[in-house]
Structures are given as structure tokens and as C-alpha cells.
Scaffold this active site. Sequence first.
Site, PDB file in Angstrom:
ATOM      1  CG  ASP A 184      -4.602   5.291   6.270  1.00 56.30           C
ATOM      2  OD1 ASP A 184      -4.866   5.905   7.313  1.00 56.30           O
ATOM      3  OD2 ASP A 184      -4.612   4.037   6.187  1.00 56.30           O
ATOM      4  CG  ASP A 221      -8.767   1.422  11.392  1.00 58.10           C
ATOM      5  OD1 ASP A 221      -9.186   1.898  10.326  1.00 58.10           O
ATOM      6  OD2 ASP A 221      -7.552   1.342  11.672  1.00 58.10           O
TER       7      ASP A 221
HETATM    8  C1  DGJ Z   1      -5.473   2.194   8.495  1.00 55.67           C
HETATM    9  C2  DGJ Z   1      -6.827   2.464   7.905  1.00 55.67           C
HETATM   10  O1  DGJ Z   1      -7.662   3.037   8.846  1.00 55.67           O
HETATM   11  C3  DGJ Z   1      -7.378   1.154   7.365  1.00 55.67           C
HETATM   12  O2  DGJ Z   1      -8.675   1.343   6.896  1.00 55.67           O
HETATM   13  C4  DGJ Z   1      -6.477   0.645   6.285  1.00 55.67           C
HETATM   14  O3  DGJ Z   1      -6.481   1.532   5.199  1.00 55.67           O
HETATM   15  C5  DGJ Z   1      -5.066   0.474   6.824  1.00 55.67           C
HETATM   16  N1  DGJ Z   1      -4.594   1.654   7.486  1.00 55.67           N
HETATM   17  C6  DGJ Z   1      -4.114   0.117   5.710  1.00 55.67           C
HETATM   18  O4  DGJ Z   1      -2.822   0.063   6.126  1.00 55.67           O
END
Ligand code: DGJ
Length: 748
Positions: A480, A550
Site C-alpha cells: 500500500d 477503495d
Molecule cells: C488503503 C487501502 O486502499 C485499503 O484497501 C486498506 O488497505 C487501507 N489503506 C489500510 O490502511
Amino acid sequence: GKNMIVYNEKQKYFNLSNKYISYIMNIMDNGQIGHLYYGNKISENISVSHMFRQRGCILAPCTYRNNLDFSLELMRQEYPAYGTGDYREPAYQLRMKDGSRITNFIYKTHKIYSGKKKLEGLPATFGDEKDVTTLDIILEDSLINCQVILSYSIFEDLPVIVRSANFINMGDNDLYLERALSMSIDFFDSEYDMVQLDGAWSRERHVHIRKLEKGKQSISSSRGASSASHNPFFALKRKNTTETTGEIYGFTLIYSGNFIAQSEVDDYDVTRAMIGINPFEFEWKLKKNESFQTPEAVIVYSNSGMNGMSQTFHSLFKNHLIRSKWANKVRPILINNWEATYFDFTEESILKIAEKAKSLGIELFVLDDGWFGERNNDSTSLGDWDVNYKKLPNGIDGLATKINDLDMMFGLWFEPEMVNEISSLYEKHPEWAVSVPNRNMTYGRNQFVLDFSNDEVVEYIYNKMADILNCGKISYIKWDMNRNITEAYSKILPNNRQKEFFHRYILGVYKLYEKLTTAFPDILFESCASGGGRFDAGMLYYAPQAWTSDDTDAVERLKIQYGTSMLYPISSMGSHVSAVPNHQVSRETSLKMRGDVAYFGTFGYELDVTKMSDEEISEVKKQIEYFKNYREVIQLGDFYRLQNGENGRFAWMCISKDKSTAVVAFYKVLAQPNPSLKKICLEGLIPYGEYYCEETKETYFGDELMNFGLICETEFTGLIQEDSYKGVYHSGTDKGDFTSFVYTFKLK
Ligand code: DGJ
């Protein structure tokens, strides 16, 4: 083979061609390189002399006395400079010791060879001697003893050229590159629309199309990542180009940092298309015997519309870019605990979810953010990659063993590039965070960015990650990246080299990816940047899939996945079924529609399966069974967009390479009152083949489905009066908003 590239000695032109395309450039009278043609394949023995023709203009700046016919302002060029008559934006700019920026790179020699060299430290396409042929044109400015090598590779089976430039300083004086783009092409006219993918967090890569006008139209990033704002991609299409017909040129950069992509229409309606590292906030010092390699640009030509362009990108990426073993394999169905638990979990609650998931047929459990340090919310612990034993008393190793014992793969989340102010790492190494001394540090999700231009930092993070991965029980990593760079500055770079920071940062990210993928070649990597904030070809080289967004709302995902499919393969798009009301837009859609949208990607679940009703459980089981049967068609087959979302109607399909199986999906956002009948025409079927549809239980000919099409919508047209018809629906099973249909066709 070698004959894909020929040099015509007499007329001094290069012709790169395969069965689809021709790319022709010449050595101009001044020794620099001109651009003559890129497009549909034309005969190899053409006389190109008429292509050289230039118009004179009495006021144009002229290279030679009494010769109006040679003005750089009027020449179509391959890698143009500024300052000697051409007033358009140049492909590069070099500053010399005396402060001047005038150069003259002229043809010295060239090399043609089978295969393709690696680009040092950068992701790039690859191919062996059978697949690809390369031309290196070596240009030299003898006054400063500097060379530029323009490299072009053409693939035998695809309508695509990839190219890059390499600057080599062989002189005694330092040089400063102020700009070094990866490609520039001057197209003959400007009758194009520019297609681009724009957005923001949770609405990434929406398609926008605008007409080219005089002047510059550009998109760029200066965030330190390719970004959710604009994808490093654009296309130039003819006005009448559709999804299936007409000409389109698609451009992308195999790079994950700051970029610019631009079209400039000049005074004479020539369109200069260019892409490369964003020159804003960029400069690179070249000492004697040092070289600078630009990232690689990909230039696709299609005369079969936007789908033709997309299929070319997809196949190039799957076969010549993604290095992972997973490139051409179906992906495991995963469950991710993020939206199910956020930071609030224990080994026990994780195992409950995993056990239930296993019983549904899910193959991979992914433990997301929150397993390390004191990470109970997003204000602490990034950088402290040590397990939190309060949550996971048996450590990652122990949990992974238990998940493996369920006969499931185990995956783990990291955010390697970041550090929280509240962390032991920041306490020990505050200087490792990107910041300008004595200036305020801007926060992003409470965190700072680590200085990945510093090898020591990269090495440290690598060792921390490798310690955990060495247990051998981890099959997947979600990498991430949740904030963009501010106060760009590195404490290890000299003052006059600070503008190298952004590029060096990305090189550091690539270094870590390279080390990890080399040491752990079996691990499946999924890149992520708050969803789709760094979804680009550079990342795909290392990580064959990316968390698309997301935003998992089925309706919003249609736009996102539609746009993403412009160049990225279906198998690269992370897509999950999540809970309703949706956590990003609070919309409620059916489990069916959520599944039907998530099918067109890597497919997985991101919700608490232990809280589902029996009815939902049995539906999920069916979805998983269906996906297992058809993921090969969806992820390894050919993809076509069929309807672009106009009036809220989207449709697309995947068909197996042998054309025997097709999965077609149709989605309706809002219901229409008293609707007209609607149909979709399929693509890519065998015309005379007979296809049985599992859902309609009817048989159709391929040409019938491709020409008449399939009436896919039997929309609700109103409730009939109680007294006369006893409350029956007048017609149509497709009721209300947010509906979807998936049709499976099999060749008889
Ligand atoms: C952002 C990501 O896009 C999410 O899927 C998740 O992993 C969160 N961060 C976790 O902090």
C-alpha cells in the site's frame, strides 16, 4: 525477425514494420531525426521522398542561408530540441557549463539487433529474439561530447512500438538535463480527440474525451506518484473512431512517478504528442561517463477502435511487461479483512472469518493493515514492521500456519514507503522522513514519506520485510502507499541536485520491488495506493495486480473498471464484493450486482462473512463456483467493452482465446419508465459457430449475436391494476435500479 527493421542507405530512412504497422523516420538534411509516418502497415518498398516534402514560409527561421525549405519550425521530428528554430515544446533540454541550452544531436550510427536490452533500474517491456527487434540510433553532439541513444523496439505480433532515450556524457564538463522525455512524435494533422483517464481517490480513471485545439493540452502529476488525478496514459483518436472501428493511437509510460503527457497542435496543425518524466521539479546532473536512461514509452496503433487498442495493451502487458509467474495464471479468490474489521481484530476473530471463507470456497486470506506495532488506528506505527503480539499471540508465522492448515494461502499488508511520527522508527531515524530542514512537515493520513532515494532506507525496509517473509508461509503481499510527497528534499543529496529527488525516490521504490520479487519469486504482489492512486505500467512490471479503487460500490466501480480497462488487463484489476450500505458512498446494491461487477477483475470478498445470512451464504457459494468455472475465460481471455455507460447502461464481455466460451455482462444503473427494448451486439465470436447460452437456454449463431445482438433487458414496464390482472407485473423481470445480468455462451 531482423527484417522488421530496415535502414535505407540511399534515402536515409528507417522503416520499422510488422504485419500491422509501419513506423518511418529519416535522417534530415541537418543530421537530426525526422518523423515521417506511424500507422497502418504500408508497403516496405515505398519511395518515401514525397513524405519529406516541406512547405516553406518566408518568415520561418531557417537553418541554412537562402533555403526556405529547411526550417525546424516546419519539420516533423522524432526527438526535437528547442532554441534553433522550433518553438514547440522540446523532447529534452540540456544545460551546459556556460549556461547555454543549445545542442545539436546528429546521426552518428545505428544498430539493429534481435531482442531487447534491459533498462537499468527501471521497469520495461521484455521479449526474446523471436518476439522483438530493436533499433538504437546513436546521435552525437560533438561540441560537448555527449550522445543520445534513441532506442525503438518493435514486437512481431503486436501493433506497438516501445521507445526510450539514453543520454551519455562523454565530455569533461558536467551537464544538466532539465528535461528528458521518453518519446515525442509529430503527427501530420490535428483531427483528433484526446482520450484521458482522470479522477481522484475513490473515483479513479474515469474516461474523458476532448477535441484537440490549437495549443497544448496536457495532463501530468507532480505528486511523486503517477496518481489518481491523471493516469500516465492518453490516446489520440479520430472523431469517428468507435469501440470497434477506426484509428486510435494510445500512449503510456512505464513509470510510477511524476509524468507529463501532452498534445501540442502547432501553427500548421501538426500535433506533437509526447510523454515522459514531468520536467517540472526535475533536473539531473550528468558527470563525465555518466548516463541517464529515460523510462520507456509504449505507443500502440489500432485501426480497430478503442477495443483494438486496449487488447494490444492487455496482451503487451501480460506477455511482455508483467514479470511475475502469475502473469498468465488465474488469480486466487481472496478475502480481505479490511472492511470487515478495520484495525479491530485478534487471531481468533481472523480465524473465524478465514474458516467461514474457506467453507465458501475462498482460496487466499489477506490480513490488511493493523497487525504491527501499536497500530490500532491510523496515527501510529508505520515503519515498525514487528508483529503486535497482543492481537496475534502466535505472531504472523503462527497465524499463517493456521491459515495454511485450513488449506488456504495467506497474504499480508505492508506500507513500506511510510513512517508515522509516532513510531520507534521515526524516533530512531527522523532524518529518514522526507522533509526540508527547518520547515513544517505536511501530514497525510498522519504519516510521512520515507526517503527512498536513500539506499540505506531501502535496505532497512527490505530486511524488515524479508524477516517476516522468510517464514515461507506468505503467498501474497498487498503493498500500500497512502500519501503523496510534500516538502520534496533528500538529506543525502547535494544542494544542486535536489531536483533529482522525485525520480530517485521512484528508483528506490523499484529497487525494493526488485529485491523482494527476486528473493521471493513465488509471492503474488498487489500494488495499492489508497486504491488506484498508482495504477500504472511501471507497477505492473513487479506487481501483476493492483487494488483498482477503495471504492467498491458496484455502480461506481462500473465507471472505474470501464476506464481502467482502456489499457490495463482484467487480470490486473483488484475487485471485491463488499458490504452494503457501501462504505464509500453508502449505496445499497444487490449481492448479485456486486458479484457481477467484481467478476471482471481478480475477484474476492471484503466483508465479514461470519455475519451473512444463510441466503447470502448460499448465493456467495454460487458466485464462487461460477467464478472458478469461468475465471480462465475472464482473466486469460480477450476483453471487449460493448456499452460505455451512456444512460447508465454498461456492457462488456470476455471470450476465451479459442472463442469457445464467452462471459457477457450487462449492467443497468437506473430504471427507466416505459423503456424501449435494448440489445447488445457481441464481439469476437466465430461467425458460423453455434453458441448455447446457459441463462437464456437458447442457441444462437455467432454472427447473429454480433450483428442482431442479444436482447438483454426485459425491463419492468409497470404494475397492472389489481382488479383486472391480480397484481401481476406487466412485463419484464428486470425491476428497479442497479441490476445486472451475466450470460455464459458455449460453442456447441
Ligand atoms: C488503503 C487501502 O486502499 C485499503 O484497501 C486498506 O488497505 C487501507 N489503506 C489500510 O490502511
